[in-house]
Scaffold this motif. Structure first.
Motif, PDB file in Angstrom:
ATOM      1  N   GLU A  64       6.478  11.195   0.133  1.00 61.54           N
ATOM      2  CA  GLU A  64       5.876  11.010   1.447  1.00 61.54           C
ATOM      3  C   GLU A  64       4.626  10.141   1.356  1.00 61.54           C
ATOM      4  OE1 GLU A  64       5.181  14.923   2.915  1.00 61.54           O
ATOM      5  OE2 GLU A  64       7.317  15.384   3.150  1.00 61.54           O
ATOM      6  N   LYS A  65       3.793  10.408   0.342  1.00 60.34           N
ATOM      7  CA  LYS A  65       2.565   9.631   0.181  1.00 60.34           C
ATOM      8  C   LYS A  65       2.907   8.179  -0.185  1.00 60.34           C
ATOM      9  CE  LYS A  65      -0.889  11.215   0.524  1.00 60.34           C
ATOM     10  NZ  LYS A  65      -1.891  11.843  -0.300  1.00 60.34           N
ATOM     11  N   ARG A  66       3.935   7.988  -0.975  1.00 57.06           N
ATOM     12  CA  ARG A  66       4.370   6.639  -1.373  1.00 57.06           C
ATOM     13  C   ARG A  66       4.771   5.823  -0.133  1.00 57.06           C
ATOM     14  NH1 ARG A  66       6.590   4.113  -5.956  1.00 57.06           N
ATOM     15  NH2 ARG A  66       8.254   2.630  -5.523  1.00 57.06           N
ATOM     16  N   LYS A  67       5.502   6.446   0.785  1.00 52.14           N
ATOM     17  CA  LYS A  67       5.919   5.757   2.005  1.00 52.14           C
ATOM     18  C   LYS A  67       4.713   5.360   2.850  1.00 52.14           C
ATOM     19  CE  LYS A  67      10.464   7.990   2.405  1.00 52.14           C
ATOM     20  NZ  LYS A  67      11.286   8.955   3.191  1.00 52.14           N
ATOM     21  N   LEU A  68       3.724   6.252   2.927  1.00 51.95           N
ATOM     22  CA  LEU A  68       2.515   5.956   3.693  1.00 51.95           C
ATOM     23  C   LEU A  68       1.756   4.773   3.091  1.00 51.95           C
ATOM     24  CD1 LEU A  68       1.180   9.569   4.390  1.00 51.95           C
ATOM     25  CD2 LEU A  68       2.226   8.004   6.038  1.00 51.95           C
ATOM     26  N   ILE A  69       1.701   4.726   1.765  1.00 54.51           N
ATOM     27  CA  ILE A  69       1.016   3.627   1.079  1.00 54.51           C
ATOM     28  C   ILE A  69       1.732   2.303   1.344  1.00 54.51           C
ATOM     29  CG2 ILE A  69       0.459   2.668  -1.198  1.00 54.51           C
ATOM     30  CD1 ILE A  69       0.069   5.609  -2.121  1.00 54.51           C
ATOM     31  N   ILE A  70       3.056   2.311   1.200  1.00 52.82           N
ATOM     32  CA  ILE A  70       3.844   1.097   1.437  1.00 52.82           C
ATOM     33  C   ILE A  70       3.675   0.619   2.876  1.00 52.82           C
ATOM     34  CG2 ILE A  70       6.200   0.181   1.608  1.00 52.82           C
ATOM     35  CD1 ILE A  70       6.905   2.049  -0.760  1.00 52.82           C
ATOM     36  N   ASN A  71       3.745   1.556   3.830  1.00 53.12           N
ATOM     37  CA  ASN A  71       3.633   1.185   5.242  1.00 53.12           C
ATOM     38  C   ASN A  71       2.265   0.602   5.568  1.00 53.12           C
ATOM     39  OD1 ASN A  71       6.239   1.999   5.765  1.00 53.12           O
ATOM     40  ND2 ASN A  71       5.673   4.039   6.467  1.00 53.12           N
ATOM     41  N   LYS A  72       1.225   1.175   4.987  1.00 49.80           N
ATOM     42  CA  LYS A  72      -0.125   0.656   5.265  1.00 49.80           C
ATOM     43  C   LYS A  72      -0.295  -0.753   4.696  1.00 49.80           C
ATOM     44  CE  LYS A  72      -5.061   1.751   4.909  1.00 49.80           C
ATOM     45  NZ  LYS A  72      -5.305   1.649   6.367  1.00 49.80           N
ATOM     46  N   ILE A  73       0.210  -0.976   3.482  1.00 45.38           N
ATOM     47  CA  ILE A  73       0.098  -2.304   2.889  1.00 45.38           C
ATOM     48  C   ILE A  73       0.915  -3.310   3.702  1.00 45.38           C
ATOM     49  CG2 ILE A  73       0.637  -3.701   0.861  1.00 45.38           C
ATOM     50  CD1 ILE A  73       0.014  -1.258  -0.868  1.00 45.38           C
ATOM     51  N   ALA A  74       2.133  -2.927   4.081  1.00 42.05           N
ATOM     52  CA  ALA A  74       2.979  -3.826   4.876  1.00 42.05           C
ATOM     53  C   ALA A  74       2.340  -4.131   6.227  1.00 42.05           C
ATOM     54  CB  ALA A  74       4.359  -3.204   5.072  1.00 42.05           C
ATOM     55  N   ARG A  75       1.588  -3.172   6.755  1.00 38.94           N
ATOM     56  CA  ARG A  75       0.959  -3.331   8.066  1.00 38.94           C
ATOM     57  C   ARG A  75      -0.263  -4.248   8.005  1.00 38.94           C
ATOM     58  NH1 ARG A  75      -0.069  -0.315  12.921  1.00 38.94           N
ATOM     59  NH2 ARG A  75      -2.235  -0.449  13.547  1.00 38.94           N
ATOM     60  N   GLU A  76      -1.021  -4.158   6.928  1.00 39.75           N
ATOM     61  CA  GLU A  76      -2.326  -4.818   6.910  1.00 39.75           C
ATOM     62  C   GLU A  76      -2.435  -6.005   5.962  1.00 39.75           C
ATOM     63  OE1 GLU A  76      -5.589  -2.133   6.642  1.00 39.75           O
ATOM     64  OE2 GLU A  76      -4.680  -0.658   7.963  1.00 39.75           O
ATOM     65  N   PHE A 135       2.031 -14.984   6.087  1.00 34.84           N
ATOM     66  CA  PHE A 135       2.911 -14.003   6.719  1.00 34.84           C
ATOM     67  C   PHE A 135       2.954 -12.704   5.903  1.00 34.84           C
ATOM     68  CE2 PHE A 135       4.601 -18.084   8.282  1.00 34.84           C
ATOM     69  CZ  PHE A 135       4.503 -17.852   9.642  1.00 34.84           C
ATOM     70  N   PRO A 136       3.333 -11.614   6.553  1.00 30.50           N
ATOM     71  CA  PRO A 136       3.383 -10.325   5.835  1.00 30.50           C
ATOM     72  C   PRO A 136       4.536 -10.253   4.843  1.00 30.50           C
ATOM     73  CG  PRO A 136       4.201 -10.074   8.084  1.00 30.50           C
ATOM     74  CD  PRO A 136       3.626 -11.457   7.993  1.00 30.50           C
ATOM     75  N   HIS A 137       4.377  -9.363   3.857  1.00 33.01           N
ATOM     76  CA  HIS A 137       5.454  -9.062   2.930  1.00 33.01           C
ATOM     77  C   HIS A 137       6.335  -7.958   3.529  1.00 33.01           C
ATOM     78  CE1 HIS A 137       4.161 -11.324  -0.615  1.00 33.01           C
ATOM     79  NE2 HIS A 137       2.932 -10.912  -0.393  1.00 33.01           N
ATOM     80  N   PRO A 138       7.653  -8.045   3.396  1.00 35.74           N
ATOM     81  CA  PRO A 138       8.519  -6.942   3.829  1.00 35.74           C
ATOM     82  C   PRO A 138       8.222  -5.689   2.998  1.00 35.74           C
ATOM     83  CG  PRO A 138       9.784  -8.945   3.407  1.00 35.74           C
ATOM     84  CD  PRO A 138       8.418  -9.186   2.865  1.00 35.74           C
ATOM     85  N   PRO A 139       8.347  -4.501   3.589  1.00 39.14           N
ATOM     86  CA  PRO A 139       8.092  -3.260   2.845  1.00 39.14           C
ATOM     87  C   PRO A 139       8.887  -3.157   1.545  1.00 39.14           C
ATOM     88  CG  PRO A 139       8.263  -2.784   5.176  1.00 39.14           C
ATOM     89  CD  PRO A 139       8.632  -4.228   5.011  1.00 39.14           C
ATOM     90  N   LEU A 140      10.136  -3.638   1.559  1.00 42.16           N
ATOM     91  CA  LEU A 140      10.966  -3.540   0.352  1.00 42.16           C
ATOM     92  C   LEU A 140      10.372  -4.360  -0.791  1.00 42.16           C
ATOM     93  CD1 LEU A 140      13.482  -2.448  -1.015  1.00 42.16           C
ATOM     94  CD2 LEU A 140      14.760  -4.408  -0.112  1.00 42.16           C
ATOM     95  N   ARG A 141       9.785  -5.512  -0.481  1.00 43.40           N
ATOM     96  CA  ARG A 141       9.166  -6.347  -1.524  1.00 43.40           C
ATOM     97  C   ARG A 141       7.966  -5.613  -2.132  1.00 43.40           C
ATOM     98  NH1 ARG A 141       7.655 -11.879   0.703  1.00 43.40           N
ATOM     99  NH2 ARG A 141       9.936 -12.067   0.747  1.00 43.40           N
ATOM    100  N   ILE A 142       7.201  -4.944  -1.295  1.00 44.01           N
ATOM    101  CA  ILE A 142       6.051  -4.172  -1.779  1.00 44.01           C
ATOM    102  C   ILE A 142       6.531  -3.007  -2.642  1.00 44.01           C
ATOM    103  CG2 ILE A 142       4.105  -2.712  -1.069  1.00 44.01           C
ATOM    104  CD1 ILE A 142       4.059  -4.469   1.526  1.00 44.01           C
ATOM    105  N   GLU A 143       7.569  -2.322  -2.182  1.00 43.87           N
ATOM    106  CA  GLU A 143       8.114  -1.189  -2.939  1.00 43.87           C
ATOM    107  C   GLU A 143       8.633  -1.643  -4.302  1.00 43.87           C
ATOM    108  OE1 GLU A 143      11.197   2.554  -2.313  1.00 43.87           O
ATOM    109  OE2 GLU A 143      11.214   0.871  -0.908  1.00 43.87           O
ATOM    110  N   ASN A 144       9.341  -2.760  -4.340  1.00 48.21           N
ATOM    111  CA  ASN A 144       9.871  -3.269  -5.619  1.00 48.21           C
ATOM    112  C   ASN A 144       8.738  -3.644  -6.573  1.00 48.21           C
ATOM    113  OD1 ASN A 144      12.511  -2.937  -4.778  1.00 48.21           O
ATOM    114  ND2 ASN A 144      12.731  -5.043  -4.064  1.00 48.21           N
TER     115      ASN A 144
END
Length: 233
Positions: free
Chosen positions: A100-112, A120-129
């Motif tokens: 759950e915390k990992r998803k929150l971290i990824i979402n915040k980075i993808a958002r900001e 342009f922003p990075h897709p969440p999957l790119r950040i996760e990888n």
């Protein structure tokens, strides 16, 4: 209040003294989660007692509690044990909290965050990888904001990324301009605005770089495609 048989142990050792409390595993984890909801101490405890050895039923002495906690009130002592001590989470609990915390971290980075090379922003999957490749470890008891910074440091060698706010010009037809404030508020701040002679509304909005696409999509949605957005370089 959790049943004693279903409770887990939270414990603290300090100044040569050992203390234990019996707690609801889910509520105790929520209490320790800096990004979680507020939970009342009395709801977390299976029994309002401070133990020296909970399995034997041996209660901590008033002298020991006064020495370490400066109080003998069980709720005040329990609060300090939960905040400073160790909670014996199950492996499944810890895995779920980390995910759950990992998803929150990824979402915040993808958002900001954005790719500074493209703007342009990075897709969440790119950040996760990138996090997987950098072997980023997530701690369920450390706040998202703190771990976002350490995560960015870990993945920067793998992908170009930085936190940045951008400014976007917006134009909306007068017929729906009244909806602009409620639609824009979740994204960012209106820095400038002006009503045109034809009744249309134009403004400059500052928002996190990762929200550019979502923002443009929202403007298109509320205007039925008649609104315009443009990134200001």
């Amino acid at each position: 209040m959790v049943n004693v048989d279903e409770a887990i142990i939270a414990k603290l050792e300090s100044y040569g003294e050992h203390f234990e409390i019996l707690v609801d595993p889910d509520l105790a984890a929520e209490y320790r989660n800096p990004d979680g909801k507020d939970v009342a101490i009395e709801d977390i405890l299976a029994v309002e007692e401070i133990f020296k050895d909970s399995k034997k039923g041996d209660k901590a002495s008033d002298e020991a509690m006064e020495k370490v906690f400066q109080t003998t009130d069980p709720l005040d002592c329990a609060k300090q044990i939960l905040e400073k001590g160790h909670i014996q989470l199950t492996a499944e609990q810890k895995r779920q909290m980390q995910e759950e915390k990992r998803k929150l971290i990824i979402n915040k980075i993808a958002r900001e965050a954005i790719n500074p090379q493209t703007g342009f922003p990075h897709p969440p999957l790119r950040i996760e990888n990138a996090m997987d490749e950098a072997k980023v470890k997530v701690d369920p008891f450390i706040s998202v904001d703190q771990q976002v910074q350490s995560t960015l440091k870990a993945i920067r060698p793998l992908i170009p990324i930085k936190f940045e706010k951008v400014k976007m010009a917006v134009r909306l037809p007068g017929t729906i301009a009244g909806q602009a404030y409620s639609a824009i508020r979740p994204f960012g701040e209106i820095l400038q605005e002006e009503w045109q002679q034809d009744g249309s509304w134009i403004g400059i909005v500052e928002l996190p770089g990762g929200l550019q696409d979502q923002f443009s999509g929202k403007i298109a949605e509320i205007s039925n495609g008649d609104g315009e957005t443009k990134l200001i370089k």
